[in-house]
Scaffold this active site. Structure first.
Site, mmCIF file in Angstrom:
data_model
loop_
_atom_site.group_PDB
_atom_site.id
_atom_site.type_symbol
_atom_site.label_atom_id
_atom_site.label_comp_id
_atom_site.label_asym_id
_atom_site.label_seq_id
_atom_site.Cartn_x
_atom_site.Cartn_y
_atom_site.Cartn_z
ATOM 1 N N HIS A 76 49.500 32.571 43.596
ATOM 2 C CA HIS A 76 49.945 32.755 44.975
ATOM 3 C C HIS A 76 50.256 34.211 45.289
ATOM 4 O O HIS A 76 50.194 34.626 46.446
ATOM 5 C CB HIS A 76 51.147 31.848 45.266
ATOM 6 C CG HIS A 76 50.756 30.413 45.438
ATOM 7 N ND1 HIS A 76 51.346 29.578 46.351
ATOM 8 C CD2 HIS A 76 49.808 29.672 44.812
ATOM 9 C CE1 HIS A 76 50.784 28.369 46.283
ATOM 10 N NE2 HIS A 76 49.850 28.410 45.340
ATOM 11 N N ASP A 77 50.593 35.008 44.258
ATOM 12 C CA ASP A 77 50.741 36.437 44.495
ATOM 13 C C ASP A 77 49.372 37.045 44.799
ATOM 14 O O ASP A 77 49.178 37.691 45.827
ATOM 15 C CB ASP A 77 51.375 37.132 43.281
ATOM 16 C CG ASP A 77 51.608 38.620 43.554
ATOM 17 O OD1 ASP A 77 51.717 38.992 44.743
ATOM 18 O OD2 ASP A 77 51.685 39.401 42.591
ATOM 19 N N GLY A 82 46.644 40.398 47.803
ATOM 20 C CA GLY A 82 46.413 40.979 46.483
ATOM 21 C C GLY A 82 47.582 40.846 45.522
ATOM 22 O O GLY A 82 48.681 40.437 45.901
ATOM 23 N N ASP A 245 48.768 16.238 35.494
ATOM 24 C CA ASP A 245 47.842 15.723 34.476
ATOM 25 C C ASP A 245 48.549 14.585 33.744
ATOM 26 O O ASP A 245 49.486 14.830 32.981
ATOM 27 C CB ASP A 245 47.465 16.861 33.522
ATOM 28 C CG ASP A 245 46.672 16.387 32.307
ATOM 29 O OD1 ASP A 245 46.328 15.186 32.218
ATOM 30 O OD2 ASP A 245 46.389 17.237 31.433
ATOM 31 N N ASP A 253 44.931 22.266 28.516
ATOM 32 C CA ASP A 253 43.717 21.796 27.840
ATOM 33 C C ASP A 253 42.728 21.316 28.902
ATOM 34 O O ASP A 253 42.923 21.585 30.091
ATOM 35 C CB ASP A 253 44.058 20.681 26.834
ATOM 36 C CG ASP A 253 44.768 19.500 27.519
ATOM 37 O OD1 ASP A 253 44.760 19.414 28.777
ATOM 38 O OD2 ASP A 253 45.345 18.656 26.806
#
Ligand code: HEM
Ligand SMILES: *[C@@H]1O[C@H](CO)[C@@H](O)[C@H](O)[C@H]1NC(C)=O
Length: 345
Positions: A76-77, A82, A245, A253
């Site tokens: 998000h940065d 940038g 996940d 992974d």
């Protein structure tokens, strides 16, 4: 005679070794943006990468949720004006309190500034908060079981943030068509998008980010997962969270892709990668081949880390990651600039 041919064959094998070694490690790295380098602090702050890694090892032992939190902060940065540390800045309204930045974990922001403090104690104020964010994300991936990789350094911190820029972040409700366009705007292709989405192999999501699939129920979601998520989320505004996940929620992974193949992706933007013909094959490939996923992820993430960076004498080196430096007299800042310049040698 015998010795000289021994030496010349030694010489030739050295050349062969050196050149094959060069190709194996260098050719695989994405191109460097002007002003960044892999050895930027090697003279001025040689312990930098050790300090970051050791500190994060300690932090993750107590709270492994900070690993995915740090990777998301990095993304998000870099995606909003940038990799300039803009997402780290406090402000009301600010960049961080925009809807697209919902769920950013304050404790992970604190960890970035804690590392900044350790590094500045060791080396002085020469390492930027944006570089620390990039290093922290790299170590979050590696210390969670993912690939290790070198990152270019030398970013400077910005002195502004952008609330409007957060509209360019991808949304979890979007289909693959929209997500592909969002990333194409920053020169990321289809492979990059599927590989980068693999970041959702760890971490969590708040109910509001996937409630659109629970009510009405998305037929493209596995029934068992749907029941589980419905139990977690009585409504969209619930502060509860679910793992991204379901197989290995804290490990970096390739199980995320196996989730998708079983219709167990959490966001529309995740699960649609299996539905869209342009991305389905890559989901299959990464589900079957973890080294391939790691290779494509690293390639994309290193390019992500170089988006629109400030270098040289642009921006500043923040003294605290959550605020821009106070304005100083022209004289003080000139003296500091000279000191910083000299410190590089
Ligand atoms: C492809 C488009 C993407 C969309 C639509 C998306 C959206 C989201 C959303 C809505 C969340 C949940 C935040 C919360 O509720 O707390 C999330 C979490 C996360 N995202 Fe993404 N994201 C995308 C790509 C990426 C990329 C490229 C990365 C990093 C390389 C990333 C890393 C993460 C991580 C690690 C988390 C878990 C954060 C935590 O546990 O605190 N995402 N993402
Ligand atoms: C993508 O998601 C955002 C946020 O929900 C929404 O405002 C936008 O309309 C979506 N884009 C498209 C083209 O559906």
């Amino acid at each position: 005679m015998a010795t000289s041919s021994f030496y010349s064959s030694l010489f030739i094998s050295f050349i062969l070794f050196a050149s094959s070694h060069f190709h194996a490690s260098e050719a695989a790295k994405p191109p460097l943006v002007d002003g960044l380098s892999y050895s930027f602090y090697s003279k001025t702050c040689p312990k930098l990468e050790t300090i970051v890694r050791n500190q994060l090892q300690k932090v993750f032992k107590n709270d492994n949720g900070q690993a995915p939190a740090l990777l998301r902060i990095f993304f998000h940065d870099c995606f909003v004006q940038g990799c300039d540390g803009s997402v780290l800045l406090d402000g009301r309204p600010g960049e961080r309190d925009q809807p697209a930045n919902g769920g950013i974990r304050p404790e992970a922001l604190q960890t970035i500034d804690d590392i900044r403090s350790l590094v500045h104690k060791e080396c002085g104020r020469i390492v930027s908060c944006s570089d620390i964010t990039v290093l922290a994300a790299r170590d979050a991936v590696f210390l969670s079981g993912g690939p290790d990789y070198a990152v270019p350094l030398g970013r400077r911190d910005g002195v502004t943030f952008s609330t409007a820029g957060t509209n360019n972040l991808p949304a979890p409700f979007n289909t693959t068509s929209v997500t592909l366009k969002t990333f194409a705007a920053k020169n990321f292709d289809t492979t990059d998008v599927v590989a980068l989405s693999g970041a959702h192999t760890f971490g969590r999501a708040h109910c509001g980010t996937f409630f659109n699939r629970l009510s009405p129920l998305d037929p493209n979601m596995d029934k068992t997962l749907a029941r589980k998520l419905q139990a977690t989320c009585p409504n969209a505004n619930s502060g509860n969270t679910a793992n991204l996940d379901i197989r290995t929620p804290t490990v970096f992974d390739n199980k995320y892709y196996l989730d998708l193949m079983n219709r167990q992706g959490v966001f529309t933007s995740d699960q649609d990668l299996l539905t869209d013909k342009r991305t389905r094959g890559l989901v299959n490939d990464f589900a079957l081949n973890q080294p391939l996923f790691f290779e494509k992820f690293v390639d994309a993430v290193v390019r992500l880390s170089q988006l629109d960076v400030l270098t040289g004498n642009q921006g500043e080196i923040r003294a605290k990651c959550n605020v821009v430096n106070p304005k100083k007299s022209l004289f003080t800042s000139a003296v500091e600039d000279v000191a910083q310049f000299v410190a590089q040698f």
